[in-house]
Design a protein around this motif. Sequence first.
Motif, PDB file in Angstrom:
ATOM      1  N   GLU A  79       0.837  -1.133  -0.046  1.00 57.35           N
ATOM      2  CA  GLU A  79       0.151   0.040  -0.024  1.00 57.35           C
ATOM      3  C   GLU A  79       1.011   1.393   0.019  1.00 57.35           C
ATOM      4  O   GLU A  79       0.396   2.339  -0.266  1.00 57.35           O
ATOM      5  CB  GLU A  79      -0.783   0.065   1.150  1.00 57.35           C
ATOM      6  CG  GLU A  79      -1.962  -1.091   1.097  1.00 57.35           C
ATOM      7  CD  GLU A  79      -2.790  -1.092   2.686  1.00 57.35           C
ATOM      8  OE1 GLU A  79      -2.459  -0.657   3.687  1.00 57.35           O
ATOM      9  OE2 GLU A  79      -3.758  -1.712   2.373  1.00 57.35           O
ATOM     10  N   ARG A  80       1.964   1.311   0.547  1.00 57.72           N
ATOM     11  CA  ARG A  80       3.022   2.242   0.541  1.00 57.72           C
ATOM     12  C   ARG A  80       2.631   3.326   1.324  1.00 57.72           C
ATOM     13  O   ARG A  80       2.857   4.755   1.085  1.00 57.72           O
ATOM     14  CB  ARG A  80       3.434   2.720  -0.728  1.00 57.72           C
ATOM     15  CG  ARG A  80       4.296   1.945  -1.435  1.00 57.72           C
ATOM     16  CD  ARG A  80       5.614   2.128  -1.096  1.00 57.72           C
ATOM     17  NE  ARG A  80       6.495   1.581  -1.940  1.00 57.72           N
ATOM     18  CZ  ARG A  80       7.430   0.687  -1.612  1.00 57.72           C
ATOM     19  NH1 ARG A  80       7.506   0.239  -0.286  1.00 57.72           N
ATOM     20  NH2 ARG A  80       8.366   0.182  -2.446  1.00 57.72           N
ATOM     21  N   TRP A  81       1.731   3.321   2.541  1.00 63.62           N
ATOM     22  CA  TRP A  81       1.325   4.340   3.560  1.00 63.62           C
ATOM     23  C   TRP A  81       2.870   4.538   4.371  1.00 63.62           C
ATOM     24  O   TRP A  81       3.117   3.592   4.916  1.00 63.62           O
ATOM     25  CB  TRP A  81       0.279   3.529   4.421  1.00 63.62           C
ATOM     26  CG  TRP A  81      -1.064   3.553   3.480  1.00 63.62           C
ATOM     27  CD1 TRP A  81      -1.646   2.462   3.243  1.00 63.62           C
ATOM     28  CD2 TRP A  81      -1.856   4.384   3.282  1.00 63.62           C
ATOM     29  NE1 TRP A  81      -2.639   2.745   2.634  1.00 63.62           N
ATOM     30  CE2 TRP A  81      -2.983   3.977   2.468  1.00 63.62           C
ATOM     31  CE3 TRP A  81      -1.884   6.075   3.398  1.00 63.62           C
ATOM     32  CZ2 TRP A  81      -4.062   4.681   1.963  1.00 63.62           C
ATOM     33  CZ3 TRP A  81      -3.024   6.744   2.977  1.00 63.62           C
ATOM     34  CH2 TRP A  81      -4.004   5.863   2.404  1.00 63.62           C
ATOM     35  N   PHE A  82       2.861   5.790   4.683  1.00 63.14           N
ATOM     36  CA  PHE A  82       3.989   6.280   5.519  1.00 63.14           C
ATOM     37  C   PHE A  82       3.454   5.928   6.908  1.00 63.14           C
ATOM     38  O   PHE A  82       2.405   6.240   7.375  1.00 63.14           O
ATOM     39  CB  PHE A  82       3.975   7.953   5.434  1.00 63.14           C
ATOM     40  CG  PHE A  82       4.946   8.518   5.995  1.00 63.14           C
ATOM     41  CD1 PHE A  82       6.058   8.523   5.874  1.00 63.14           C
ATOM     42  CD2 PHE A  82       4.523   9.077   7.386  1.00 63.14           C
ATOM     43  CE1 PHE A  82       7.297   9.122   6.890  1.00 63.14           C
ATOM     44  CE2 PHE A  82       5.382   9.547   8.116  1.00 63.14           C
ATOM     45  CZ  PHE A  82       6.904   9.652   7.754  1.00 63.14           C
ATOM     46  N   MET A  83       4.701   5.582   7.610  1.00 63.01           N
ATOM     47  CA  MET A  83       4.444   5.476   9.040  1.00 63.01           C
ATOM     48  C   MET A  83       5.202   6.184   9.970  1.00 63.01           C
ATOM     49  O   MET A  83       4.743   6.744  10.977  1.00 63.01           O
ATOM     50  CB  MET A  83       4.662   3.834   9.242  1.00 63.01           C
ATOM     51  CG  MET A  83       3.701   2.912   8.831  1.00 63.01           C
ATOM     52  SD  MET A  83       3.826   1.017   9.182  1.00 63.01           S
ATOM     53  CE  MET A  83       5.587   1.016   8.361  1.00 63.01           C
ATOM     54  N   PRO A 103      -5.412   5.414  10.448  1.00 67.47           N
ATOM     55  CA  PRO A 103      -6.305   4.574  10.095  1.00 67.47           C
ATOM     56  C   PRO A 103      -6.496   3.789   8.653  1.00 67.47           C
ATOM     57  O   PRO A 103      -7.087   2.742   8.551  1.00 67.47           O
ATOM     58  CB  PRO A 103      -7.653   5.505  10.348  1.00 67.47           C
ATOM     59  CG  PRO A 103      -7.262   6.417  11.467  1.00 67.47           C
ATOM     60  CD  PRO A 103      -6.010   6.519  10.969  1.00 67.47           C
ATOM     61  N   PRO A 104      -6.055   4.528   7.681  1.00 64.78           N
ATOM     62  CA  PRO A 104      -6.187   3.932   6.373  1.00 64.78           C
ATOM     63  C   PRO A 104      -5.336   2.811   6.357  1.00 64.78           C
ATOM     64  O   PRO A 104      -5.468   1.851   5.378  1.00 64.78           O
ATOM     65  CB  PRO A 104      -5.856   4.976   5.575  1.00 64.78           C
ATOM     66  CG  PRO A 104      -5.184   5.940   6.224  1.00 64.78           C
ATOM     67  CD  PRO A 104      -5.474   5.996   7.794  1.00 64.78           C
ATOM     68  N   ILE A 105      -4.192   2.384   7.160  1.00 61.57           N
ATOM     69  CA  ILE A 105      -3.407   1.414   6.927  1.00 61.57           C
ATOM     70  C   ILE A 105      -3.994   0.108   7.233  1.00 61.57           C
ATOM     71  O   ILE A 105      -4.431  -0.185   8.763  1.00 61.57           O
ATOM     72  CB  ILE A 105      -2.229   1.627   7.791  1.00 61.57           C
ATOM     73  CG1 ILE A 105      -1.424   2.985   7.193  1.00 61.57           C
ATOM     74  CG2 ILE A 105      -1.005   0.551   7.895  1.00 61.57           C
ATOM     75  CD1 ILE A 105      -0.029   3.325   7.715  1.00 61.57           C
ATOM     76  N   SER A 106      -3.745  -1.269   6.768  1.00 61.94           N
ATOM     77  CA  SER A 106      -4.395  -2.234   7.003  1.00 61.94           C
ATOM     78  C   SER A 106      -3.506  -2.866   8.127  1.00 61.94           C
ATOM     79  O   SER A 106      -2.538  -3.189   7.730  1.00 61.94           O
ATOM     80  CB  SER A 106      -4.703  -2.879   5.774  1.00 61.94           C
ATOM     81  OG  SER A 106      -4.866  -4.196   5.990  1.00 61.94           O
ATOM     82  N   LEU A 107      -3.966  -3.401   8.951  1.00 63.09           N
ATOM     83  CA  LEU A 107      -3.223  -4.169  10.101  1.00 63.09           C
ATOM     84  C   LEU A 107      -2.885  -5.453   9.317  1.00 63.09           C
ATOM     85  O   LEU A 107      -1.562  -6.189   9.647  1.00 63.09           O
ATOM     86  CB  LEU A 107      -3.903  -4.463  11.241  1.00 63.09           C
ATOM     87  CG  LEU A 107      -4.033  -3.332  12.156  1.00 63.09           C
ATOM     88  CD1 LEU A 107      -4.586  -3.505  13.436  1.00 63.09           C
ATOM     89  CD2 LEU A 107      -2.947  -2.361  12.505  1.00 63.09           C
ATOM     90  N   ALA A 108      -3.821  -6.200   8.673  1.00 64.73           N
ATOM     91  CA  ALA A 108      -3.524  -7.503   7.898  1.00 64.73           C
ATOM     92  C   ALA A 108      -2.393  -7.199   6.812  1.00 64.73           C
ATOM     93  O   ALA A 108      -1.419  -8.100   6.752  1.00 64.73           O
ATOM     94  CB  ALA A 108      -4.835  -8.088   7.316  1.00 64.73           C
TER      95      ALA A 108
END
Length: 137
Positions: A79-83, A103-108
């Motif tokens: 997904e390439r979401w910044f953490m 919230p948009p980042i999927s834990l799975a």
Amino acid sequence: MKQTIKRLLAIAVALISVATASPAQAVGAQPPPQRLHATAYYGTLDVIAREVLNLRTRITTLDGRPVPGLPVSFVTTGERWFMCEATTDWNGVAECRNGPIPPPISLANLLVNGYDAIFSGNRWFRPVMAHNNIGIG
């Protein structure tokens, strides 16, 4: 006398044309960016607090010398979401000890695919990326 001046001018023009034709050999030319090596370490996920813990990477030159002062972004694989973002220390290590997961980042996705540590490069060093997994901690 006139022939000597003409010869000197011809030599000067030839030298100037050679110097401008090969800018790589000119004084003050910038060497190409250096390649780096990156290693990412196993991170953990606190599901209840929705935080990632101990995301860590080490960046070195190809001969093993640590590179301090490089900004490293930690993002989800896929997904390439910044953490989070950290800067390498004197040992070449950048670490995000704990950071909330937006919230948009999927834990799975985090558990299945892991994370990437990315240095985007600058004029001295080429971009480099390392990958590792995240487990429940």
